[in-house]
Design a protein around this motif. Structure first.
Motif, short mmCIF file in Angstrom:
data_model
loop_
_atom_site.label_atom_id
_atom_site.label_comp_id
_atom_site.label_asym_id
_atom_site.label_seq_id
_atom_site.Cartn_x
_atom_site.Cartn_y
_atom_site.Cartn_z
N GLN A 339 48.88 -38.54 -73.41
CA GLN A 339 48.65 -37.51 -72.41
C GLN A 339 47.79 -38.11 -71.31
O GLN A 339 46.75 -38.69 -71.57
CB GLN A 339 47.92 -36.31 -73.02
N ILE A 341 46.30 -37.52 -67.15
CA ILE A 341 46.02 -36.56 -66.08
C ILE A 341 45.45 -37.33 -64.90
O ILE A 341 44.78 -38.36 -65.07
CB ILE A 341 45.04 -35.47 -66.57
N ASN A 343 44.52 -37.14 -60.24
CA ASN A 343 44.47 -36.36 -58.99
C ASN A 343 45.04 -37.13 -57.82
O ASN A 343 44.80 -36.78 -56.66
CB ASN A 343 43.04 -35.90 -58.68
N SER A 418 48.61 -34.62 -61.30
CA SER A 418 48.63 -33.45 -62.19
C SER A 418 48.64 -33.97 -63.63
O SER A 418 48.04 -35.01 -63.91
CB SER A 418 49.85 -32.56 -61.90
N VAL A 419 49.34 -33.27 -64.49
CA VAL A 419 49.43 -33.64 -65.91
C VAL A 419 50.82 -34.21 -66.19
O VAL A 419 51.82 -33.65 -65.76
CB VAL A 419 49.18 -32.40 -66.79
N ILE A 440 54.04 -30.86 -67.92
CA ILE A 440 53.36 -30.59 -69.17
C ILE A 440 54.42 -30.55 -70.27
O ILE A 440 55.58 -30.23 -70.00
CB ILE A 440 52.57 -29.26 -69.10
N HIS A 444 51.64 -30.17 -75.72
CA HIS A 444 50.39 -30.48 -75.01
C HIS A 444 49.16 -29.93 -75.73
O HIS A 444 48.07 -30.48 -75.63
CB HIS A 444 50.44 -29.92 -73.59
N LEU A 470 45.08 -27.60 -70.65
CA LEU A 470 45.79 -28.46 -69.70
C LEU A 470 46.49 -27.64 -68.63
O LEU A 470 46.67 -28.10 -67.51
CB LEU A 470 46.79 -29.35 -70.45
N ALA A 473 43.86 -27.08 -66.19
CA ALA A 473 43.63 -28.32 -65.45
C ALA A 473 44.69 -28.50 -64.37
O ALA A 473 44.38 -28.94 -63.24
CB ALA A 473 43.64 -29.50 -66.40
N MET A 474 45.93 -28.16 -64.66
CA MET A 474 47.00 -28.26 -63.66
C MET A 474 46.72 -27.34 -62.47
O MET A 474 46.95 -27.71 -61.31
CB MET A 474 48.34 -27.90 -64.29
#
Length: 953
Positions: A339, A341, A343, A418-419, A440, A444, A470, A473-474
């Motif tokens: 996984q 993540i 920006n 993003s994720v 995602i 997840h 998550l 977080a997105m």
């Protein structure tokens, strides 16, 4: 953004872990997201999860897109999310989510944009549906000024398309699987083999490509061909045919097979995922003849598989990118994913997940792989002196850290904002990048249950907030991505595991059409993501029926839990599966399969390292158990045991007969259920193999059979409970006998001291110990014989395990799994699938549908049907295709014969399980087993078991 983990797990009905609102500091408050107004355009458990997350983040102006297929077409199939979202103004209907082809997808994209504009939505959330990875869709949303909650179109292009991702991986030094990623460009070069030919082609088709400039820039001819193809996709024209592409891929398969003659070759659509758009060619070793001939035979199937793949991912239209990857299939592969993540500036890996337990490319059981848990397992192995296991665990730590580092490097290279998920295959001490899923993923939660994300103020380390979701977080990245500092991951749980509860039968084949009529509530420690199916009627508190219509994938719910380590998480999941009650009409799920599988690992070695090839041999072993169980008569066995026991005691036959009669159902009912449910039997054998020895086919119990009997009732969720229906539990009279027996042995152990059962049994056959009077000891001996009378019936499941070789499927010292060669034989695998799920009863002149779904008579539109009236077919020849829950399944003839009449003529027709599809004349008439033959078969199989007890029968 963060709730206490214990409270989170203690309240399974509210399976969420976000805190309403943010902290009080100005810096934390600056990341507030209530200005977003998202439209959710996906379905499945992620839709309900997104609704919950948005509510808890203070985002209340959101809506959902609803397809006709899960809203109005089927009775009792209304999207369960509507039980929560009751405002009709926030529910928007479309014919389906993504469209059947490129033209329909473009129409759907415009519809979504119009819905968003008309209803004041400013963001789009796509979850893990295929629209989430559609570059054109993402770009259209961006161009429309909508905030896309997910990776941007640039990332989707560079990482989401499998051919582009592979090239990027090579450029940044990420290990990749050997193969060919540019079959479409090679096809074009075969037609236009020079720079001038490509230049003329671009001019003729008016494509905006400067071929000469690309050549001057130093691009190779194949890269220039790629640029020409990209322009053709944008214009919506084809420069090659599917047949030409298939021939190129056939040639590439032959070339790869010459280099790797013992490996299978995987064909993979660049835009597939979730098991769709992939096929595996048999290796040349599977054919007869010399090596060149075998390679040619193996490769000959490639063109038809290419067509299947493109049909499945719906990229057969004009202008669709039809590229298909050709990859070496790593045979001993474990499927692991990281996984990640980011920006757009930073990227962070959040640990791994092992997804090797899968079938037909569909994941079944997913377990966390994080450094903290591996280190704890390594320390335990070293302390126990398990050198081989310790070596594997140490290597797994190194591999995990390498994959995490590569995922971050790749994420930065594609501008991940993003994720996403970085997918790898692991082969012992090597790993290869497969693809990045720019969305995602279903699993997840396995990661977010292990790690939270702490975002700290760069100017004040004490000023921070933590995100444990998550999805949240997105949202934060979509709203405030460039401002978000790189977080640190915070350990929440040492391990997590997820079981995908699917609508499949005992052989894990899709089973559409069932209705869920009762589903027990989640228990403490259970996290259930089920779209809201488990929500009761708010007025009556009654479970609402739900129709699994099969319009989409087979997933019903995701069942998750956590633990202090992998073993603890598996034990908790086993308990969840044990007590879950799921009943309905024509309902088939993989609940029992999961219970058996989880207990296989608990009973063998929780740290076992299965490969992606494990499940089918495992199912075959379970099928062999079922086949053997079908050949014994439980009640005849018990009667024979009773006769032998009475013969042994010689005196007071009437009282012994009475004792054995009273115990008949106490002993028979749990064994009967084990024999009837092969997955339950498999799990029971795995757990109990440590409780007995098998010597010369005889079962010698290490543990008191009475304790095993009590544990078996518990294992089967048949413990006594006054509120339960009698059919689902031990009967009160039987429970009284069982409790008396348990109390007797507990009292005896209290007086004699703890000892192994073999020692206790030997002592009870000898003269009285000093602490007992002879008369008292004789009474104890009599009670022992009475309580053990008939318990030989518990030997039957162990006998079946031994006679079928079930225990040969075992974990090696190095944590690999020994799979007996016989379990890998395709014919046996197919035969055992039919044992697990017998085909519908049919007349000798009919072929029936094995499942419900959508019927297709031909490979693709415009092609001839597989069979027509008068066609003679051979065993194994394709007869038709049935689409069940998004998967296209080619159905082969079970025997040879001639088609007399085709009963379903329309492609796309809905068929039901057991429906006649063809009238046929078989080459050979099938002979049904007579009742006399069935009785003889059962007696023969039961007598083989009774012979191991050493008595006459």
């Amino acid at each position: 953004m963060k709730k206490d983990a214990d409270n989170y797990l203690a309240n399974p009905q509210v399976h969420k872990d976000r805190r309403l609102g943010l902290g009080t500091s100005a810096w934390v408050q600056s990341f507030e997201c209530s200005h977003l107004r998202p439209l959710i355009i996906c379905r499945g458990p992620i839709r309900k999860e997104a609704m919950d997350v948005f509510d808890e983040m203070g985002i209340h102006h959101y809506g959902i897109l609803l397809s006709e297929k899960d809203s109005i077409v089927y009775q009792n199939a209304l999207a369960p999310e509507l039980r929560k979202l009751t405002d009709p103004h926030r529910v928007h209907r479309v014919p389906d989510y993504s469209g059947a082809d490129k033209a329909e997808r473009e129409v759907r994209i415009r519809q979504i944009i119009n819905i968003a504009r008309a209803n004041n939505y400013n963001a789009i959330f796509t979850g893990y549906g295929f629209m989430a990875e559609d570059e054109n869709m993402v770009k259209a949303m961006e161009d429309a000024g909508l905030n896309f909650i997910g990776p941007c179109s640039r990332t989707v292009h560079q990482a989401g398309l499998k051919d582009e991702a592979k090239r990027t991986a090579l450029r940044v030094g990420v290990s990749v699987t050997p193969g060919v990623d540019n079959a479409s460009a090679l096809t074009l070069i075969k037609k236009y083999p020079s720079l001038s030919a490509l230049k003329n082609l671009a001019a003729e088709e008016k494509l905006p490509v400067d071929v000469e400039q690309l050549a001057a820039d130093g691009l190779a001819l194949v890269d220039i061909a790629d640029a020409v193809l990209a322009a053709s996709y944008a214009k919506g024209i084809d420069l090659y045919s599917i047949a030409e592409l298939g021939e190129t891929i056939r040639e590439q398969v032959m070339a790869m097979s010459r280099e790797y003659p013992s490996n299978r070759i995987r064909l993979k659509a660049i835009g597939g995922g979730g098991g769709k758009g992939q096929r595996i060619l048999a290796s040349p070793d599977a054919y007869q003849g010399d090596l060149p001939s075998r390679i040619e035979q193996a490769a000959a199937k490639a063109p038809s598989l290419v067509l299947e793949i493109l049909n499945e991912v719906k990229t057969t239209g004009k202008g669709d990118n039809k590229n298909v990857l050709v990859e070496l299939n790593i045979e001993t592969t474990r499927h692991q994913e990281i996984q990640v993540i980011g920006n757009g500036d930073w990227a962070l890996a959040m640990g791994g997940r092992d997804c090797s337990l899968q079938m037909h490319e569909q994941k079944l059981l997913e377990v966390s792989v994080i450094t903290e848990d591996l280190e704890a397992a390594l320390a335990a192995a070293q302390a126990a002196g398990n050198e081989h296991e310790a070596k594997v665990l140490a290597q797994d730590i190194v591999t995990l850290q390498k994959m995490e580092e590569e995922s971050e490097r790749f994420g930065q290279a594609v501008g991940l904002d993003s994720v996403s998920t970085f997918e790898c295959i692991v082969d012992r001490d090597k790993h290869f990048f497969m693809e990045m899923n720019t969305r995602i993923q279903v699993e997840h939660r396995v990661t977010e249950l292990c790690y939270g994300l702490r975002f700290s103020n760069p100017d004040n380390a004490k000023d921070f907030f933590q995100v444990d979701s998550l999805v949240e977080a997105m949202v934060l990245l979509a709203a405030h991505g460039p401002r978000l500092p790189k977080p640190t991951r915070q350990l929440r749980s040492q391990a997590a595991v997820e079981a995908r509860l699917n609508a499949t039968n005992q052989a894990l084949q899709p089973h559409a059409g069932g209705i869920i009529e009762k589903w027990s509530d989640p228990v403490a420690g259970e996290i259930r993501d089920d779209q809201g199916i488990s929500m009761h009627n708010p007025d009556t508190d009654v479970f609402i029926k739900y129709h699994l219509a099969g319009a989409y994938d087979s997933n019903i719910a995701l069942l998750l839990t956590t633990g202090a380590g992998r073993a603890d998480s598996y034990q908790r999941l086993a308990e969840i599966l044990r007590v879950t009650e799921l009943r309905g009409k024509d309902l088939a799920t993989n609940l029992e399969f999961h219970y058996g599988l989880v207990n296989w690992f608990i009973g063998n070695n929780i740290n076992a390292r299965p490969t992606t090839r494990f499940i089918v041999p495992y199912l075959t072993a379970v099928g062999l158990l079922k086949q053997a169980a079908n050949n014994v008569d439980l009640h005849y066995a018990y009667q024979s045991i009773c006769r032998q026991r009475i013969k042994q005691v010689a005196s007071d036959d009437a009282s012994w007969a009475q004792v054995l009669e009273r115990k008949h159902l106490l002993l028979a009912r749990p064994v009967e259920k084990l024999l009837a449910e092969p997955h339950l039997l498999a799990g029971w054998l795995s757990l109990n193999q440590k409780n007995f020895d098998l010597t010369n086919d005889r079962v010698i119990w290490r543990v008191n059979p009475i304790k095993v009997l009590a544990e078996t009732y518990h294992y089967l969720n048949m413990d006594y409970c006054a509120q339960k229906p009698a059919a689902n539990m031990i009967w009160a009279s039987d429970d009284k006998i069982l409790q008396q027996a348990l109390n007797f042995y507990q009292s005896l152990e209290n007086k004699l001291g703890a000892m192994a059962y073999s020692e206790l049994n030997a002592l009870l056959e000898s003269s009285a110990p000093v602490q007992f009077e002879p008369s008292q000891w004789q009474a104890i001996q009599a009670a022992h014989r009475g309580y053990q009378a008939g318990a030989e019936l518990l030997n039957l499941p162990a006998f079946l395990g031994q006679s079928t070789g079930y225990f040969n499927l075992a974990v090696n010292a190095d944590l690999s799994i020994h799979i007996p060669e016989s379990l890998t034989e395709p014919k046996l695998q197919q035969a055992m699938a039919k044992i697990l799920v017998p085909p519908p009863a049919a007349k000798s002149d009919e072929i029936l549908a094995p499942t419900g779904g959508m019927f297709y008579a031909r490979e693709a539109p415009g092609m001839e049907p597989f069979v027509m009236k008068g066609t003679h077919f051979s065993a194994g020849q394709p007869l038709y295709i049935v689409e069940v829950m998004k998967m296209f399944n080619k159905v082969n003839a079970p025997f040879a014969g001639t088609i007399d009449e085709v009963l379903v003529t329309d492609d796309g027709a809905i068929i039901k399980k057991g429906q006649p599809l063809f009238k046929i004349t078989p080459d050979e008439i099938r002979v049904e087993e007579s009742s006399a033959d069935a009785r003889a078969r059962l007696k023969q199989g039961t007598d083989a078991f009774l012979a191991t007890l050493g008595g006459a029968h």
